[in-house]
Design a protein around this motif. Structure first.
Motif, mmCIF file in Angstrom:
data_model
loop_
_atom_site.group_PDB
_atom_site.id
_atom_site.type_symbol
_atom_site.label_atom_id
_atom_site.label_comp_id
_atom_site.label_asym_id
_atom_site.label_seq_id
_atom_site.Cartn_x
_atom_site.Cartn_y
_atom_site.Cartn_z
ATOM 1 N N GLY A 213 -11.232 2.023 -14.550
ATOM 2 C CA GLY A 213 -11.270 0.968 -13.552
ATOM 3 C C GLY A 213 -10.024 0.114 -13.526
ATOM 4 O O GLY A 213 -9.884 -0.772 -12.675
ATOM 5 N N GLN A 214 -9.088 0.369 -14.427
ATOM 6 C CA GLN A 214 -7.854 -0.417 -14.485
ATOM 7 C C GLN A 214 -6.903 0.012 -13.364
ATOM 8 O O GLN A 214 -6.766 1.196 -13.077
ATOM 9 N N VAL A 215 -6.243 -0.960 -12.748
ATOM 10 C CA VAL A 215 -5.242 -0.660 -11.719
ATOM 11 C C VAL A 215 -3.982 -0.135 -12.403
ATOM 12 O O VAL A 215 -3.383 -0.828 -13.224
ATOM 13 N N VAL A 216 -3.597 1.090 -12.078
ATOM 14 C CA VAL A 216 -2.447 1.733 -12.728
ATOM 15 C C VAL A 216 -1.306 2.000 -11.761
ATOM 16 O O VAL A 216 -0.197 2.332 -12.178
ATOM 17 N N ALA A 217 -1.559 1.868 -10.473
ATOM 18 C CA ALA A 217 -0.537 2.133 -9.466
ATOM 19 C C ALA A 217 -0.986 1.515 -8.152
ATOM 20 O O ALA A 217 -2.068 0.936 -8.056
ATOM 21 N N ALA A 218 -0.144 1.625 -7.148
ATOM 22 C CA ALA A 218 -0.509 1.171 -5.803
ATOM 23 C C ALA A 218 0.067 2.156 -4.797
ATOM 24 O O ALA A 218 1.120 2.769 -5.043
ATOM 25 N N LEU A 219 -0.634 2.316 -3.699
ATOM 26 C CA LEU A 219 -0.177 3.200 -2.617
ATOM 27 C C LEU A 219 0.139 2.344 -1.401
ATOM 28 O O LEU A 219 -0.663 1.475 -1.027
ATOM 29 N N SER A 220 1.296 2.575 -0.794
ATOM 30 C CA SER A 220 1.704 1.763 0.353
ATOM 31 C C SER A 220 2.098 2.627 1.539
ATOM 32 O O SER A 220 2.460 3.798 1.392
ATOM 33 N N ILE A 221 2.019 2.011 2.710
ATOM 34 C CA ILE A 221 2.501 2.620 3.954
ATOM 35 C C ILE A 221 3.534 1.670 4.531
ATOM 36 O O ILE A 221 3.256 0.483 4.725
ATOM 37 N N SER A 222 4.735 2.188 4.783
ATOM 38 C CA SER A 222 5.843 1.367 5.277
ATOM 39 C C SER A 222 6.145 1.714 6.727
ATOM 40 O O SER A 222 6.258 2.887 7.088
ATOM 41 N N VAL A 223 6.299 0.676 7.558
ATOM 42 C CA VAL A 223 6.443 0.865 9.004
ATOM 43 C C VAL A 223 7.603 0.028 9.554
ATOM 44 O O VAL A 223 7.652 -1.179 9.320
ATOM 45 N N PRO A 224 8.525 0.639 10.290
ATOM 46 C CA PRO A 224 9.574 -0.149 10.946
ATOM 47 C C PRO A 224 8.958 -1.151 11.924
ATOM 48 O O PRO A 224 7.915 -0.878 12.534
ATOM 49 N N MET A 225 9.584 -2.291 12.087
ATOM 50 C CA MET A 225 9.025 -3.350 12.920
ATOM 51 C C MET A 225 8.838 -2.906 14.368
ATOM 52 O O MET A 225 7.975 -3.434 15.071
ATOM 53 N N ILE A 226 9.594 -1.928 14.822
ATOM 54 C CA ILE A 226 9.454 -1.471 16.207
ATOM 55 C C ILE A 226 8.111 -0.781 16.440
ATOM 56 O O ILE A 226 7.678 -0.633 17.584
ATOM 57 N N ARG A 227 7.438 -0.358 15.317
ATOM 58 C CA ARG A 227 6.115 0.280 15.459
ATOM 59 C C ARG A 227 5.017 -0.572 14.816
ATOM 60 O O ARG A 227 3.907 -0.104 14.592
#
Length: 257
Positions: A213-227
Motif C-alpha cells: 500500500g506504500q506509494v512507490v512511484a507516480a504516473l503522469s500525463i503531460s499536455v502542451p497548453m495548446i491542447r
C-alpha cells in the motif's frame, strides 16, 4: 488458446476467496459462495491442504487460512518485478488512449527521476527522457510523491526555510505554499501542475502503490497548453488514476474496493 481445466479453475477460485474478509474460510463457506457441490469442495480443499496452499486454523476447527505456498509464489513474483518495465507497459497503454506523453517517476530526496516514458505522436509534445531528474516541487509526479510522505519526513526533506528553485515563473518557491498545495493533493489523490516545470506544458499525476500500500512511484500525463483545457484536465485525471491503479495492481496492490 487452450481449453480451461474446470478443476484448476475451481481450485483457484477457492484460493482467491481468501483475499476477502478475515482470511479464513470453512468448507461450508466455500460451498455457499461458489455454489459448488460439497463433495467437490471437500476434494479440492483436501488437495490444497495437502500441497500447503491452505492450512487449518489453530483453535478453530473446520476453518482454513492460506498456507506457506502462496507466500512463496508471491515472493518469487515480487523478486521478478521490474518497476521500470511494468511502468513502461502501462504508460504505453495510457499513451495510446490519450496520445499524450506519459511518464512514470520515483522520488529521490527532493528530486524525481523518470524511470519510464512514452511519447505522444503529436508534432507538438513535451520533450523529456527516461533517467531525467527534476525538482519534485515543480512537477505533478513530484508533488504527488511529496504529498504521499509522512508529515515529519516531508518537513525533514523540505523545511520551512528551504530555498526552492524555480523552473518557470509559475513554479512554487515557498515551502509553506507548497505544503498547502500538497495537503490538497493528499485529499484529492491527484496532482496537477500547470506550467511549473515547462512554460508550455501542464500535467496531471496519480500515485502508484506496491503490495503493502506504500506509494512507490507516480504516473503522469503531460499536455502542451495548446491542447489543455479544464474539460481535458478532468478526462486526463481519470485516465492517470486508472493507469496508476493498473500499475499498482501489477505490483501486487489490492484496492479497498
Amino acid at each position: 488458446m487452450g481449453r480451461l481445466v474446470p478443476a484448476v479453475t475451481r481450485a483457484l477460485d477457492i484460493l482467491e476467496l481468501f483475499l476477502d474478509g478475515d482470511g479464513t474460510l470453512s468448507a461450508p463457506d466455500i460451498v455457499r459462495r461458489l455454489r459448488l457441490p460439497r463433495t467437490t469442495v471437500h476434494e479440492l480443499v483436501t488437495t490444497l491442504a495437502a500441497r500447503q496452499y491452505i492450512v487449518p486454523v489453530t483453535g478453530r476447527p473446520g476453518r482454513y487460512r492460506l498456507g506457506v505456498r502462496p507466500y512463496q509464489l508471491g515472493s518469487r513474483y515480487a523478486e521478478q518485478l521490474d518497476l521500470a518495465a511494468e511502468g513502461r507497459q502501462v504508460a504505453q497503454s495510457v499513451a495510446q488512449t490519450c496520445d499524450e506523453t506519459v511518464h512514470v517517476a520515483i522520488l529521490e530526496d527532493t528530486d524525481v527521476i523518470y524511470i519510464a516514458k512514452v511519447d505522444s505522436t503529436h508534432a507538438v509534445r513535451m520533450v523529456s527522457a527516461a533517467g531525467r531528474r527534476l525538482p519534485a516541487h515543480c512537477t505533478s509526479v513530484g508533488k504527488m510523491l511529496l504529498a504521499s510522505l509522512p508529515e515529519r519526513e516531508l518537513a525533514e526533506r523540505i523545511p520551512d526555510g528551504a530555498e526552492l528553485a524555480a523552473m518557470t515563473p509559475h513554479s512554487i518557491t515557498d515551502p509553506v505554499v507548497l505544503r498547502e498545495k500538497l495537503a490538497g493533493i493528499r485529499q484529492r489523490g491527484i496532482a496537477v501542475e500547470s506550467r511549473e516545470s515547462n512554460p508550455d506544458v501542464s500535467c496531471v499525476a496519480a500515485p502508484v502503490r506496491d503490495r503493502t500500500g506504500q506509494v512507490v512511484a507516480a504516473l503522469s500525463i503531460s499536455v502542451p497548453m495548446i491542447r489543455w483545457s479544464e474539460e481535458r484536465r478532468a478526462e486526463l485525471e481519470q485516465l492517470a488514476a486508472k493507469g496508476a491503479a493498473e500499475l499498482s495492481e501489477r505490483l501486487g496492490h489490492r484496492s479497498a474496493g
